[in-house]
Design an enzyme around this catalytic site. Structure first.
Site, PDB file in Angstrom:
ATOM      1  N   ASN A   1      45.918  32.177  16.457  1.00 59.94           N
ATOM      2  CA  ASN A   1      45.709  31.484  16.054  1.00 59.94           C
ATOM      3  C   ASN A   1      45.401  30.313  17.096  1.00 59.94           C
ATOM      4  O   ASN A   1      44.643  29.508  16.789  1.00 59.94           O
ATOM      5  CB  ASN A   1      46.343  29.815  14.411  1.00 59.94           C
TER       6      ASN A   1
ATOM      7  N   SER B   1      35.705  32.271  12.439  1.00 57.03           N
ATOM      8  CA  SER B   1      35.448  31.021  12.159  1.00 57.03           C
ATOM      9  C   SER B   1      33.700  31.355  11.862  1.00 57.03           C
ATOM     10  O   SER B   1      33.297  32.214  11.329  1.00 57.03           O
ATOM     11  CB  SER B   1      34.126  30.705  14.029  1.00 57.03           C
TER      12      SER B   1
ATOM     13  N   TYR C   1      31.935  30.014  22.169  1.00 60.89           N
ATOM     14  CA  TYR C   1      33.150  29.990  21.436  1.00 60.89           C
ATOM     15  C   TYR C   1      32.114  30.301  20.253  1.00 60.89           C
ATOM     16  O   TYR C   1      33.271  31.703  18.959  1.00 60.89           O
ATOM     17  CB  TYR C   1      33.324  28.664  20.621  1.00 60.89           C
TER      18      TYR C   1
ATOM     19  N   ILE D   1      36.504  21.836  10.144  1.00 60.60           N
ATOM     20  CA  ILE D   1      37.844  21.393   9.563  1.00 60.60           C
ATOM     21  C   ILE D   1      38.603  20.174  10.597  1.00 60.60           C
ATOM     22  O   ILE D   1      37.829  19.827  12.112  1.00 60.60           O
ATOM     23  CB  ILE D   1      39.092  22.464   9.893  1.00 60.60           C
TER      24      ILE D   1
END
Length: 276
Positions: free
Chosen positions: A90, A142, A155, A188
């Site tokens: 994670n 993601s 990212y 999130i």
């Protein structure tokens, strides 16, 4: 006898806050033995205090440090009798901006933590997973792995890589009875979000702000759902994934002109122009 006794165990990177912490808390509440690692010692200490020293293993860990990672896993395995039911990769960082304007050291930090760190963790932990029936290798991807997202290109690229790796390993690892799956969260509510993002988040739709606990729930469900590969949080992200695969040019135009990131892109362009 190991500290974990006969309990199932989970090893989590990036466990001191956000989705990792929510997952650590959930699994601890379910009676699992939790291995929690992060670069944030204070966050780990707070979790250990709440969970109880007998119910967890904590260690500071930078996933870029291979030797340290190997030692931490060895110490964890000593508490579980050499088994691991669930590896939750994670740990991750975000760095935004136009790719051509980013410092390349920042670019490589994202790559080395979000992808190389994931590969390292899986490679090191695999013997423990293989030694454990019905084990699961689970990784945070993601929503930006559905289509390359402007403003967070690097990212997004690492999360595409995570998604592809997970798909391949779900086939490779099956020969040893190890499962692989991932979670693709949208927006999130975690510390990784840029300041002010929460205030401007939509109240509905696939990019509505979701609590970190929603990802923890997905991790829990993934362990108990053997056949599912990708977990979307919220589920509507799955529709974007399908659209991006079927009509990438259309999705590109929607993101650029009318999608939820259009205003963000416009603001970035205006800020860059003003700085010149």
């Amino acid at each position: 006898m190991s500290q974990a006794d006969t309990r199932k165990s989970i090893f989590i990177t990036g466990a001191a806050s956000g989705m990792g912490l929510a997952t650590a808390q959930l699994f601890a509440s379910k009676g699992w033995f939790v291995g929690a690692t992060d670069v944030n010692q204070a966050g780990l200490d707070a979790f250990a205090k709440d969970a109880g020293a007998d119910n967890c293993f904590t260690s500071v860990l930078d996933v870029r440090d291979g030797d340290a990672y190997a030692q931490v896993l060895k110490d964890f395995a000593a508490q579980t009798g050499g088994t691991l039911d669930l590896l939750f990769n994670n740990a991750g960082i975000g760095a935004g901006g136009f790719f051509d304007e980013m410092n390349f050291d920042d670019v490589m930090a994202v790559v080395n933590i979000n992808f190389v760190g994931v590969m390292r963790g899986i490679h090191l932990a695999y013997p423990l997973l293989r030694a454990t029936p019905n084990s699961l290798c689970f990784t945070t991807s993601s929503s930006s792995a559905t289509f390359g997202m402007p403003g967070i290109a690097v990212y997004s690229a690492t999360k595409h890589a995570v998604k592809g790796l997970t798909e391949a390993l779900s086939i490779e690892f099956a020969r040893h009875g190890v499962r692989a799956a991932d979670v693709l969260p949208g927006l999130i509510d975690t510390p990784i979000l840029p300041e002010g993002t929460q205030d401007g988040a939509p109240s509905e739709g696939m990019f509505r702000l979701m609590p970190a606990s929603s990802v923890a729930d997905a991790v829990w469900a993934a362990y108990h759902t053997p056949d599912r590969l990708h977990w979307f949080v919220p589920e509507e992200i799955g529709e974007l994934d399908k659209a991006a695969g079927n009509t990438p040019e259309l999705v590109r135009e929607q993101i650029k002109n009318t999608g939820p990131l259009a205003a963000v892109i416009k603001e970035m362009e205006e800020r860059a122009a003003a700085a010149k």
